[in-house]
Motif scaffolding. Structure first.
Motif, PDB file in Angstrom:
ATOM      1  N   ASN A 213       0.814  -1.224   0.000  1.00 31.85           N
ATOM      2  CA  ASN A 213       0.000   0.000   0.000  1.00 31.85           C
ATOM      3  C   ASN A 213       0.842   1.265   0.000  1.00 31.85           C
ATOM      4  O   ASN A 213       0.315   2.362   0.122  1.00 31.85           O
ATOM      5  N   PHE A 214       2.171   1.114  -0.127  1.00 31.43           N
ATOM      6  CA  PHE A 214       3.067   2.276  -0.078  1.00 31.43           C
ATOM      7  C   PHE A 214       4.186   2.059  -1.085  1.00 31.43           C
ATOM      8  O   PHE A 214       4.755   0.965  -1.185  1.00 31.43           O
ATOM      9  N   TYR A 215       4.506   3.126  -1.838  1.00 36.14           N
ATOM     10  CA  TYR A 215       5.491   2.982  -2.912  1.00 36.14           C
ATOM     11  C   TYR A 215       6.430   4.190  -2.967  1.00 36.14           C
ATOM     12  O   TYR A 215       6.016   5.333  -2.757  1.00 36.14           O
ATOM     13  N   ILE A 216       7.698   3.898  -3.236  1.00 34.96           N
ATOM     14  CA  ILE A 216       8.737   4.921  -3.402  1.00 34.96           C
ATOM     15  C   ILE A 216       9.219   4.856  -4.855  1.00 34.96           C
ATOM     16  O   ILE A 216       9.515   3.755  -5.357  1.00 34.96           O
ATOM     17  N   PRO A 217       9.312   5.984  -5.560  1.00 32.23           N
ATOM     18  CA  PRO A 217       9.747   5.949  -6.961  1.00 32.23           C
ATOM     19  C   PRO A 217      11.175   5.431  -7.115  1.00 32.23           C
ATOM     20  O   PRO A 217      12.016   5.622  -6.244  1.00 32.23           O
ATOM     21  N   ILE A 234       5.604   9.354 -11.170  1.00 30.92           N
ATOM     22  CA  ILE A 234       4.465   8.801 -10.434  1.00 30.92           C
ATOM     23  C   ILE A 234       3.197   9.525 -10.868  1.00 30.92           C
ATOM     24  O   ILE A 234       3.081  10.739 -10.716  1.00 30.92           O
ATOM     25  N   LYS A 235       2.241   8.747 -11.386  1.00 34.64           N
ATOM     26  CA  LYS A 235       0.975   9.322 -11.822  1.00 34.64           C
ATOM     27  C   LYS A 235      -0.075   9.141 -10.728  1.00 34.64           C
ATOM     28  O   LYS A 235      -0.209   8.069 -10.148  1.00 34.64           O
ATOM     29  N   GLY A 236      -0.786  10.218 -10.422  1.00 33.35           N
ATOM     30  CA  GLY A 236      -1.827  10.156  -9.400  1.00 33.35           C
ATOM     31  C   GLY A 236      -2.301  11.551  -9.048  1.00 33.35           C
ATOM     32  O   GLY A 236      -2.113  12.500  -9.821  1.00 33.35           O
ATOM     33  N   CYS A 237      -2.934  11.680  -7.896  1.00 30.03           N
ATOM     34  CA  CYS A 237      -3.417  12.988  -7.451  1.00 30.03           C
ATOM     35  C   CYS A 237      -2.905  13.274  -6.044  1.00 30.03           C
ATOM     36  O   CYS A 237      -2.448  12.367  -5.339  1.00 30.03           O
ATOM     37  N   LYS A 238      -2.995  14.531  -5.613  1.00 33.00           N
ATOM     38  CA  LYS A 238      -2.604  14.895  -4.262  1.00 33.00           C
ATOM     39  C   LYS A 238      -3.533  14.231  -3.252  1.00 33.00           C
ATOM     40  O   LYS A 238      -4.711  13.989  -3.539  1.00 33.00           O
ATOM     41  N   ARG A 289      -2.851   3.208  -3.795  1.00 33.38           N
ATOM     42  CA  ARG A 289      -1.499   3.106  -3.235  1.00 33.38           C
ATOM     43  C   ARG A 289      -0.943   4.509  -2.949  1.00 33.38           C
ATOM     44  O   ARG A 289      -1.090   5.423  -3.757  1.00 33.38           O
ATOM     45  N   ILE A 290      -0.313   4.682  -1.792  1.00 33.18           N
ATOM     46  CA  ILE A 290       0.269   5.969  -1.389  1.00 33.18           C
ATOM     47  C   ILE A 290       1.718   6.016  -1.847  1.00 33.18           C
ATOM     48  O   ILE A 290       2.491   5.065  -1.648  1.00 33.18           O
ATOM     49  N   CYS A 291       2.104   7.139  -2.456  1.00 33.69           N
ATOM     50  CA  CYS A 291       3.475   7.318  -2.931  1.00 33.69           C
ATOM     51  C   CYS A 291       4.060   8.607  -2.343  1.00 33.69           C
ATOM     52  O   CYS A 291       3.374   9.629  -2.282  1.00 33.69           O
ATOM     53  N   LEU A 292       5.307   8.531  -1.924  1.00 34.52           N
ATOM     54  CA  LEU A 292       6.019   9.724  -1.445  1.00 34.52           C
ATOM     55  C   LEU A 292       7.065  10.117  -2.474  1.00 34.52           C
ATOM     56  O   LEU A 292       7.750   9.259  -3.036  1.00 34.52           O
ATOM     57  N   ILE A 293       7.193  11.430  -2.717  1.00 39.17           N
ATOM     58  CA  ILE A 293       8.222  11.914  -3.633  1.00 39.17           C
ATOM     59  C   ILE A 293       9.039  13.004  -2.934  1.00 39.17           C
ATOM     60  O   ILE A 293       8.646  13.512  -1.887  1.00 39.17           O
ATOM     61  N   ASP A 294      10.175  13.345  -3.510  1.00 33.92           N
ATOM     62  CA  ASP A 294      11.077  14.397  -3.036  1.00 33.92           C
ATOM     63  C   ASP A 294      11.725  14.022  -1.697  1.00 33.92           C
ATOM     64  O   ASP A 294      11.227  14.343  -0.624  1.00 33.92           O
ATOM     65  N   PHE A 295      12.869  13.351  -1.805  1.00 30.41           N
ATOM     66  CA  PHE A 295      13.599  12.899  -0.616  1.00 30.41           C
ATOM     67  C   PHE A 295      14.893  13.684  -0.424  1.00 30.41           C
ATOM     68  O   PHE A 295      15.875  13.163   0.098  1.00 30.41           O
ATOM     69  N   GLY A 296      14.888  14.951  -0.847  1.00 28.58           N
ATOM     70  CA  GLY A 296      16.074  15.793  -0.678  1.00 28.58           C
ATOM     71  C   GLY A 296      16.428  16.007   0.779  1.00 28.58           C
ATOM     72  O   GLY A 296      17.599  16.131   1.140  1.00 28.58           O
TER      73      GLY A 296
END
Length: 539
Positions: A213-217, A234-238, A289-296
Motif C-alpha cells: 500500500n506504499f510505494y517509493i519511486p 508517479i501518476k496520481g493525485c494529491k 497506493r500511497i506514494c512519497l516523492i522528493d527525498f532531498g
C-alpha cells in the motif's frame, strides 16, 4: 550586501543607536520597504526582508532554520516561515549542457522526449518531464549552473556577518550564531549533491520493499550524478484531492489513517523519515497506493532518541510532567536547565492545555510550538530531527483535518509510543544496555592508569593548570567591559577637545585660511568622529 543591510537599518548603526536622531523625518519616510518606513518595522521583520532580498541561498537558509526553534527566537521563526522560494527557471540550453556534460552523451541518446518547460523550479535546481527510449516516463532534476559556487560565496558572507555581529545576535536572544550557520552549511552541502537524495530513496525502498500500500519511486542510477537525478514518474493525485479520490472509489479517511501510520512507522520503527510531507509530496494512485516523492531532506533518529521521543508523548498522555521532563532531558544532547521545577511546571501547563482535548479542539501545530518554546527557554539542545518531526506531524494533522476531520493525531501516536516504551524495558534492551555499560567501564579501567600517570607527570613538571569559570555572569562582564570602553572613549574625546581649545590661540602654530590652527582642527574632527563611534556603541 552592505547596501541591503544599510537599506534595512542594520545593524545597530541607525535603528538601535542614538544615530537614529540624526536621521530627519523626511529621510526616515524615504527609508522604506514598500509603503512602510523601515523605522516602523521590528528587528525580525527587517531580518526576514534582508534574507528575502539577498536571494535564493539566504531564503533557503531561512526556510531550513525555521525548523530549528531550539536555535532561534520564536518571533524570528515566525518571520522565516513567511518566506517562499520563488525562483525563475534557467534556460533549456543550460539544462541540455549540464545533462550532456554530466552523463557524457547527447541528450537525445538518453531521452526519447524531453519537455523543455520545467514543471518546477527552486533555488537549487529545476524539474523536467521526459521519457526514456524504453517508453518509461521519468522526472529529471537538474542543478542550477554554478549554484554550488554561489552557495559557498553566500555562506562565507553569512559567516562574516555572524562574526562581526555576534554581540547583536546575543543581545537579541540568538546564542551560538556560528553554530546555526554551520548547521545550515551541512544541510546545503547534502542538497547540493543529488546522490544524497538517491541514497535516501534507495534506503526507503529497502525498508518498504514488502509493502503493497506504499510505494517509493525508482532511481535510475545509470543516469544520475551529483547534478542530475532521474526518477520514475508517479501518476496520481494529491492526497487532499478528495473529489478525485472518491471518483476512483477510494475512501479518503482510510487513506489519511494509512498515511499517518506509514509516517509514524518511519519515525518509531525505522528512525528514518521523510522531512517534508506536504500535500504536493504525497501522491495517491488510482489503485489507492500511497506514494512519497522528493527525498532531498530526510530526518534520522537513533534508537536512544526514538525511545526518549516516544516517552515524551506517553508521559504527556499519562499526564505525568515529571516523567515528561525526564524523557526530554534524555533526548537532549545538552541542557542548561537552571530550575527543574520551573521546567516541569511549564510542561504541566502543556499537559493541562492539550492532553484532555477532544479531536475537534486538538492542535498539533500549537502544541509543538509550545514545546519548542520551552526547549528554547530552558536551553535544551535536542537533535534537529525532533523539530522536523514536530513540523511534519503538524503538516499531517492539517492534511488529516481536510481528508479525515475526525482523526486524532495524538491517539494515532499512542500505540507506537507504547510499543517503544515496552521495548525500552524489554530484557533484550536491558541486556544491550548492560553490555554497553560494561564496555564503557572496561574502557575506563584500561585508560585510567595511563591518564593518571599523565596527570602525575604534568604535576611534577609544573605543567598542570586549572581554569575557573564563573557561570551566569558572561553578559554582566561583557556589559562592564563595554561600559569601561565607552568611559575611556569619553575621556579621549574630552582630552582632544580640551587640547584643541588650549592651542587655538597659539601664535606659533600653522593655521588654515579661516584662521584655525591645523592641530586644533585635527583635534576637533577626531573628537567628532569618536563621538559618532561612542553614539553607535550606546544603547
Amino acid at each position: 550586501m552592505a547596501r541591503i543591510l544599510i537599506k534595512y537599518g542594520f545593524e545597530e548603526v541607525v535603528v538601535n543607536t542614538p544615530l537614529q536622531n540624526l536621521v530627519s523625518q523626511r529621510s526616515r519616510l524615504s527609508w522604506a520597504h514598500g509603503d512602510t518606513s523601515v523605522f516602523e518595522l521590528n528587528t525580525w521583520e527587517r531580518v526576514r526582508m534582508v534574507f528575502e532580498e539577498l536571494g535564493a541561498t539566504f531564503v533557503k537558509g531561512a526556510q531550513v532554520l525555521s525548523n530549528r526553534p531550539d536555535l532561534l527566537p520564536e518571533a524570528l521563526i515566525t518571520e522565516f516561515q513567511k518566506l517562499q522560494s520563488s525562483v525563475a527557471p534557467f534556460d533549456f540550453d543550460k539544462v541540455k549542457e549540464i545533462i550532456e556534460a554530466e552523463l557524457g552523451k547527447p541528450i537525445g541518446d538518453i531521452f526519447a522526449t524531453f519537455d523543455e518547460t520545467p514543471i518546477g523550479s527552486a533555488s537549487i535546481g529545476q524539474v523536467h518531464l521526459a521519457q526514456l527510449h524504453n517508453g518509461e516516463k521519468v522526472v529529471v532534476k537538474v542543478q542550477r549552473p554554478d549554484v554550488k559556487k554561489q552557495v559557498e560565496t553566500d555562506l562565507s558572507i553569512l559567516k562574516e556577518i555572524v562574526k562581526f555581529g555576534a554581540n547583536f545576535f546575543e543581545r537579541n536572544g540568538i546564542m551560538d550564531p556560528m553554530d546555526i550557520v554551520i548547521a545550515f552549511e551541512k544541510s546545503m552541502q547534502k542538497e547540493l549533491d543529488y546522490r544524497t537524495e538517491a541514497r535516501n530513496i534507495t534506503q526507503f525502498r529497502q525498508f518498504y520493499a514488502k509493502h503493497t500500500n506504499f510505494y517509493i519511486p525508482q532511481v535510475y542510477k545509470e543516469y544520475s550524478t551529483n547534478k542530475v537525478l532521474v526518477l520514475e514518474f508517479i501518476k496520481g493525485c494529491k492526497i487532499t484531492n478528495i473529489e478525485q479520490l472518491q471518483a476512483w472509489g477510494i475512501d479518503p479517511k482510510q487513506i489519511a489513517q494509512a498515511g499517518m501510520h506509514i509516517y509514524l512507522t518511519q519515525i518509531f520503527e525505522f528512525g528514518f523519515f521523510h522531512a517534508d510531507p506536504h500535500p504536493g509530496n504525497i501522491i495517491i494512485q488510482e489503485t489507492g497506493r500511497i506514494c512519497l516523492i522528493d527525498f532531498g531532506m530526510v530526518g534520522k533518529l537513533s534508537k536512544r532518541d526514538k525511545l526518549s521521543f516516544a516517552g515524551v508523548f506517553i508521559s504527556m498522555a499519562q499526564q505525568d510532567a515529571r516523567a515528561m521532563a525526564s524523557y526530554f532531558r534524555r533526548l537532549a544532547t545538552e541542557d542548561e536547565i537552571a530550575d527543574i521545577r520551573a521546567f516541569e511546571a511549564d510542561l504541566q501547563e502543556i499537559i493541562d492545555d492539550f492532553a484532555v482535548l477532544d479531536v475537534r479542539e486538538s492542535n498539533m501545530a500549537e502544541m509543538a510550538a509550545r514545546m519548542q518554546a520551552i526547549i528554547y527557554e530552558h536551553r535544551l539542545k535536542v537533535p534537529g530531527a525532533v523539530f522536523i518531526i514536530f513540523r511534519a506531524l503538524a503538516i499531517l494533522e492539517g492534511i488529516g483535518k481536510v481528508v479525515h476531520p475526525d482523526m486524532n493525531t495524538m491517539e494515532e501516536i499512542k500505540p507506537y509510543g507504547q510499543k517503544m516504551v515496552m521495548e525500552l524495558y524489554s530484557p533484550q534492551n536491558a541486556s544491550s544496555n548492560a553490555l554497553s555499560t560494561f564496555n564503557d567501564l572496561l574502557a575506563f579501567v584500561n585508560t585510567f592508569p595511563s591518564e593518571l600517570k599523565d596527570i602525575v607527570r604534568k604535576l611534577r613538571q609544573g605543567k598542570l593548570h586549572t581554569q575557573i569559570g564563573i557561570d551566569g555572569y558572561d553578559y554582566f562582564l561583557k556589559t562592564i567591559d563595554r561600559a569601561v570602553g565607552r568611559i575611556s572613549l569619553t575621556f579621549i574625546i574630552v582630552a582632544l577637545i580640551i587640547g584643541a581649545s588650549l592651542i587655538i590661540d597659539s601664535p606659533t602654530i600653522a593655521r588654515t585660511n579661516g584662521g584655525v590652527p591645523y592641530l586644533s582642527l585635527f583635534g576637533y574632527v577626531s573628537a567628532g568622529l569618536l563621538l559618532i563611534v561612542l553614539m553607535m556603541k550606546s544603547r
